[in-house]
Design a protein around this motif. Structure first.
Motif, PDB file in Angstrom:
ATOM      1  N   GLU A  50      -1.916  -4.958   1.161  1.00 14.80           N
ATOM      2  CA  GLU A  50      -1.085  -4.516   1.810  1.00 14.80           C
ATOM      3  C   GLU A  50      -0.781  -5.270   2.537  1.00 14.80           C
ATOM      4  O   GLU A  50       0.714  -5.732   3.165  1.00 14.80           O
ATOM      5  N   GLY A  53       2.778  -7.005   2.063  1.00 12.90           N
ATOM      6  CA  GLY A  53       4.146  -5.197   1.463  1.00 12.90           C
ATOM      7  C   GLY A  53       4.365  -4.819   0.300  1.00 12.90           C
ATOM      8  O   GLY A  53       5.092  -4.387   0.494  1.00 12.90           O
ATOM      9  N   TRP A  54       3.159  -5.153  -0.386  1.00 10.74           N
ATOM     10  CA  TRP A  54       3.279  -4.752  -1.992  1.00 10.74           C
ATOM     11  C   TRP A  54       3.073  -3.109  -1.859  1.00 10.74           C
ATOM     12  O   TRP A  54       3.129  -2.060  -2.445  1.00 10.74           O
ATOM     13  N   LEU A  55       1.737  -3.156  -1.003  1.00 15.76           N
ATOM     14  CA  LEU A  55       1.121  -1.565  -0.841  1.00 15.76           C
ATOM     15  C   LEU A  55       1.247  -0.708   0.483  1.00 15.76           C
ATOM     16  O   LEU A  55       1.900  -1.928   1.310  1.00 15.76           O
ATOM     17  N   GLU A  56       0.736   0.534  -0.030  1.00 12.27           N
ATOM     18  CA  GLU A  56       1.545   1.133   1.206  1.00 12.27           C
ATOM     19  C   GLU A  56      -0.197   2.279   1.737  1.00 12.27           C
ATOM     20  O   GLU A  56      -0.078   2.543   0.751  1.00 12.27           O
ATOM     21  N   VAL A  57      -0.201   2.448   2.270  1.00 16.30           N
ATOM     22  CA  VAL A  57      -1.293   3.100   2.861  1.00 16.30           C
ATOM     23  C   VAL A  57      -1.659   4.331   3.604  1.00 16.30           C
ATOM     24  O   VAL A  57      -0.917   4.328   4.573  1.00 16.30           O
ATOM     25  N   VAL A  58      -1.718   5.312   2.837  1.00 17.37           N
ATOM     26  CA  VAL A  58      -0.821   6.891   3.646  1.00 17.37           C
ATOM     27  C   VAL A  58      -1.875   7.631   4.421  1.00 17.37           C
ATOM     28  O   VAL A  58      -1.777   8.331   4.958  1.00 17.37           O
ATOM     29  N   VAL A  69      -4.015   5.569  -1.028  1.00 24.81           N
ATOM     30  CA  VAL A  69      -2.601   4.235  -0.743  1.00 24.81           C
ATOM     31  C   VAL A  69      -1.290   4.475  -1.958  1.00 24.81           C
ATOM     32  O   VAL A  69      -1.592   5.797  -3.132  1.00 24.81           O
ATOM     33  N   ARG A  70      -0.281   4.005  -2.175  1.00 26.86           N
ATOM     34  CA  ARG A  70       0.282   4.448  -2.810  1.00 26.86           C
ATOM     35  C   ARG A  70       1.407   2.715  -3.053  1.00 26.86           C
ATOM     36  O   ARG A  70       1.238   1.946  -2.198  1.00 26.86           O
ATOM     37  N   ARG A  71       1.854   2.323  -3.804  1.00 25.60           N
ATOM     38  CA  ARG A  71       3.255   1.171  -4.138  1.00 25.60           C
ATOM     39  C   ARG A  71       3.700   1.243  -3.456  1.00 25.60           C
ATOM     40  O   ARG A  71       4.826   2.805  -3.322  1.00 25.60           O
ATOM     41  N   LYS A  72       4.434   0.242  -2.048  1.00 24.49           N
ATOM     42  CA  LYS A  72       5.264   0.482  -0.948  1.00 24.49           C
ATOM     43  C   LYS A  72       7.160   0.769  -2.012  1.00 24.49           C
ATOM     44  O   LYS A  72       6.817  -0.086  -2.815  1.00 24.49           O
ATOM     45  N   LYS A  73       7.503   1.510  -1.559  1.00 21.81           N
ATOM     46  CA  LYS A  73       9.013   1.743  -2.724  1.00 21.81           C
ATOM     47  C   LYS A  73      10.025  -0.048  -2.225  1.00 21.81           C
ATOM     48  O   LYS A  73       9.819  -0.459  -1.140  1.00 21.81           O
TER      49      LYS A  73
END
Length: 75
Positions: A50, A53-58, A69-73
């Motif tokens: 996170e 900047g690779w990962l986004e916490v939803v 979580v998901r991979r950041k666009k």
């Protein structure tokens, strides 16, 4: 003597598992159960991914730990 860096190996397993879900959300429980990474390394690895900047916490749990979580666009 060569030492194996399990932290890097487990972070790669977690990233590969999340990447395999191509943009869809993944629960942290699924990551723990299915990524093949040591469960004690999952939360620290998610934090690093996170921060990079690779990962986004939803979604987060009450105390701030990631739960979805998901991979950041990219782009």
């Amino acid at each position: 003597m060569d030492s194996i860096n399990y932290k890097i190996i487990d972070t790669r397993k977690i990233a590969d598992y999340i990447s395999s879900h191509s943009g869809t959300v993944v629960t942290v429980d699924d990551v723990i159960q299915n990524s093949g990474a040591d469960k004690l390394r999952v939360y620290p690895a998610l934090f690093e991914l996170e921060q990079s900047g690779w990962l986004e916490v939803v979604e987060r749990e009450e105390l701030g730990a990631p739960s979805v979580v998901r991979r950041k666009k990219q782009g």
